[in-house]
Write a protein that holds these residues in place. Structure first.
Motif, PDB file in Angstrom:
ATOM      1  N   ARG A 109       0.651  -1.250  -0.015  1.00  0.00           N
ATOM      2  CA  ARG A 109      -0.079  -0.007  -0.102  1.00  0.00           C
ATOM      3  C   ARG A 109       0.968   1.317   0.080  1.00  0.00           C
ATOM      4  O   ARG A 109       0.682   2.326  -0.517  1.00  0.00           O
ATOM      5  CB  ARG A 109      -0.699   0.012   1.179  1.00  0.00           C
ATOM      6  N   TYR A 112       2.429   1.927  -3.516  1.00  0.00           N
ATOM      7  CA  TYR A 112       1.212   2.553  -4.479  1.00  0.00           C
ATOM      8  C   TYR A 112       1.162   3.891  -4.171  1.00  0.00           C
ATOM      9  O   TYR A 112       1.110   4.773  -4.836  1.00  0.00           O
ATOM     10  CB  TYR A 112       0.034   2.079  -4.535  1.00  0.00           C
ATOM     11  N   LYS A 113       1.013   4.281  -2.856  1.00  0.00           N
ATOM     12  CA  LYS A 113       0.956   5.541  -2.426  1.00  0.00           C
ATOM     13  C   LYS A 113       2.141   6.727  -2.856  1.00  0.00           C
ATOM     14  O   LYS A 113       1.924   7.574  -3.146  1.00  0.00           O
ATOM     15  CB  LYS A 113       0.749   5.837  -0.842  1.00  0.00           C
ATOM     16  N   ARG A 181      -6.147   0.001 -13.245  1.00  0.00           N
ATOM     17  CA  ARG A 181      -6.088   0.347 -11.929  1.00  0.00           C
ATOM     18  C   ARG A 181      -5.861   1.950 -11.780  1.00  0.00           C
ATOM     19  O   ARG A 181      -4.931   2.633 -12.677  1.00  0.00           O
ATOM     20  CB  ARG A 181      -4.756  -0.299 -11.263  1.00  0.00           C
ATOM     21  N   ASP A 185      -3.841   3.606  -6.428  1.00  0.00           N
ATOM     22  CA  ASP A 185      -4.657   2.511  -5.832  1.00  0.00           C
ATOM     23  C   ASP A 185      -3.714   1.390  -5.916  1.00  0.00           C
ATOM     24  O   ASP A 185      -2.950   0.872  -6.652  1.00  0.00           O
ATOM     25  CB  ASP A 185      -5.948   2.402  -6.651  1.00  0.00           C
ATOM     26  N   GLU A 187      -5.733  -1.680  -5.834  1.00  0.00           N
ATOM     27  CA  GLU A 187      -6.862  -2.581  -6.415  1.00  0.00           C
ATOM     28  C   GLU A 187      -7.182  -2.491  -8.106  1.00  0.00           C
ATOM     29  O   GLU A 187      -7.170  -1.204  -8.317  1.00  0.00           O
ATOM     30  CB  GLU A 187      -8.125  -2.525  -5.734  1.00  0.00           C
TER      31      GLU A 187
END
Length: 219
Positions: A109, A112-113, A181, A185, A187
């Protein structure tokens, strides 16, 4: 055939070494980086160049010309902190095409951020594939449509502001967008809308013949 590329693998442990060897076997020029001299010596016989260096040192990355390579893969073992620092250094050096091995969902996570376009979580992926194969025999044959069928993820760059209807990839290249995507994100979403304007960092998943997919000109 896909064009040969210059690719860096930062971290030559089990995963990094196996990936570097696979890339070299495919004919790509691989540059390896690791702080462990034993790992560097092991890789010297299979890749073009291997450096014993600390990839968390931004100056070192600049010295080996990391920003001039086509791809950079970060596989720095079990240290989430080191992985993130390497990513930040790569971004500061101007590297755009970064792939990173995640060691946890939290790590994934965060990456991705940070804007990392491609994150790989091998353990979770293999576990999910095995669970599916154990409980639903034959599911691994889902893409058994022929040896020449491939799936490719691409990052939106020069397509910013355009829609899938504008791009008309099915008619121009005979490929289909099967998922997407959003930038930042983790997902994927399916059944993409034809009239949604694409944004920088969005990722599209294409399905089609290998030759057709590799012809898609996103830049």
């Amino acid at each position: 055939m896909p064009a040969k590329k210059e690719i860096a693998v930062i971290g030559l442990g089990k995963f990094g070494y196996a990936l570097a060897k696979a890339l070299a076997d495919l004919g790509h020029s691989v540059v390896g980086v690791d702080i462990n001299p034993e790992y560097v010596r092991r890789a010297q016989d299979i890749i073009a160049q291997a450096y014993e260096a600390d990839a968390t040192d931004e100056k070192m990355l600049s010295q080996i010309g990391i920003k001039d390579l086509d791809r950079v893969i970060v596989s720095t073992g079990d240290s989430m902190e080191a992985s993130i620092l390497v990513v930040l250094n790569l971004q500061a050096a101007g590297v755009k095409n970064i792939w990173v091995k995640a060691i946890s969902e939290a790590h994934e996570r965060v990456l991705y951020k940070l804007g990392v376009p491609f994150v790989v979580f091998p353990e979770a992926f293999v576990a999910a594939q095995m669970a599916n194969r154990l409980t639903a025999p034959g599911l691994q044959e889902y893409f058994g449509l022929g040896k020449d069928v491939a799936v490719r993820e691409i990052i939106v760059d020069n397509w910013i502001g355009k829609t899938l209807r504008d791009l008309d990839l099915t008619n121009k290249y005979q490929v289909q967008v099967i998922a997407f995507r959003l930038a930042g994100d983790s997902e994927f979403h399916f059944v993409p809308q034809a009239d949604r304007a694409l944004k920088a960092g969005d990722v599209l998943v294409l399905l089609g013949r290998t030759e057709d997919i590799m012809r898609v000109d996103k830049f």
